[in-house]
Design a protein around this motif. Sequence first.
Motif, PDB file in Angstrom:
ATOM      1  N   ASN A 100       0.826  -1.210   0.000  1.00 24.14           N
ATOM      2  CA  ASN A 100       0.000   0.000   0.000  1.00 24.14           C
ATOM      3  C   ASN A 100       0.859   1.258   0.000  1.00 24.14           C
ATOM      4  O   ASN A 100       0.539   2.236  -0.672  1.00 24.14           O
ATOM      5  CB  ASN A 100      -0.927   0.013   1.218  1.00 24.14           C
ATOM      6  N   ARG A 101       1.953   1.241   0.742  1.00 24.26           N
ATOM      7  CA  ARG A 101       2.842   2.401   0.772  1.00 24.26           C
ATOM      8  C   ARG A 101       3.541   2.592  -0.579  1.00 24.26           C
ATOM      9  O   ARG A 101       3.731   3.724  -1.039  1.00 24.26           O
ATOM     10  CB  ARG A 101       3.872   2.232   1.893  1.00 24.26           C
ATOM     11  N   ILE A 102       3.899   1.499  -1.218  1.00 21.33           N
ATOM     12  CA  ILE A 102       4.534   1.588  -2.540  1.00 21.33           C
ATOM     13  C   ILE A 102       3.554   2.169  -3.556  1.00 21.33           C
ATOM     14  O   ILE A 102       3.897   3.053  -4.346  1.00 21.33           O
ATOM     15  CB  ILE A 102       5.037   0.197  -2.983  1.00 21.33           C
ATOM     16  N   GLN A 107       1.432   6.806  -6.818  1.00 22.91           N
ATOM     17  CA  GLN A 107       0.337   7.726  -7.124  1.00 22.91           C
ATOM     18  C   GLN A 107       0.758   9.174  -6.884  1.00 22.91           C
ATOM     19  O   GLN A 107       0.424  10.069  -7.675  1.00 22.91           O
ATOM     20  CB  GLN A 107      -0.892   7.391  -6.291  1.00 22.91           C
ATOM     21  N   LEU A 108       1.478   9.422  -5.794  1.00 21.24           N
ATOM     22  CA  LEU A 108       1.944  10.785  -5.518  1.00 21.24           C
ATOM     23  C   LEU A 108       2.940  11.258  -6.578  1.00 21.24           C
ATOM     24  O   LEU A 108       2.898  12.414  -7.013  1.00 21.24           O
ATOM     25  CB  LEU A 108       2.555  10.865  -4.123  1.00 21.24           C
TER      26      LEU A 108
END
Length: 126
Positions: A100-102, A107-108
């Motif tokens: 999820n962090r990846i 996305q950012l």
Amino acid sequence: MTASTPAQRATTQPPAVPPAPADVVAAVADRLGRDQVFGPAVQNGDTTLLPVARVRAGGGVGAARPGASSTGAGAVARPLGAFSIGPSGKVAWHPAVDVNRIVLGGQLAFAAVLVVALRRLRGRRR
């Protein structure tokens, strides 16, 4: 002295005493337990795996109005990885991958590139 009905006595009881902050901390500690950071060891052949998590907890006591209080507590646990202990006693660390962090990082980054591209296109039109 005036006579009172049971309903009148029920409404004239003193307000509840709010729990002490130490009681809230003790309740949070009881809910977390000892096995929250290191999970139970798992034996797989000659290798032992010891899962590890990061646990954050918090709690508080508050009063919105005199005589009324509320308490709250919460905890968040995220897997960090696992230690593996081989048959020779060698210990190795295997970090957990947070997909999820990846995905959020991707996305950012995409959003930043998109903003820069749109600003350049907008600047060329003028």
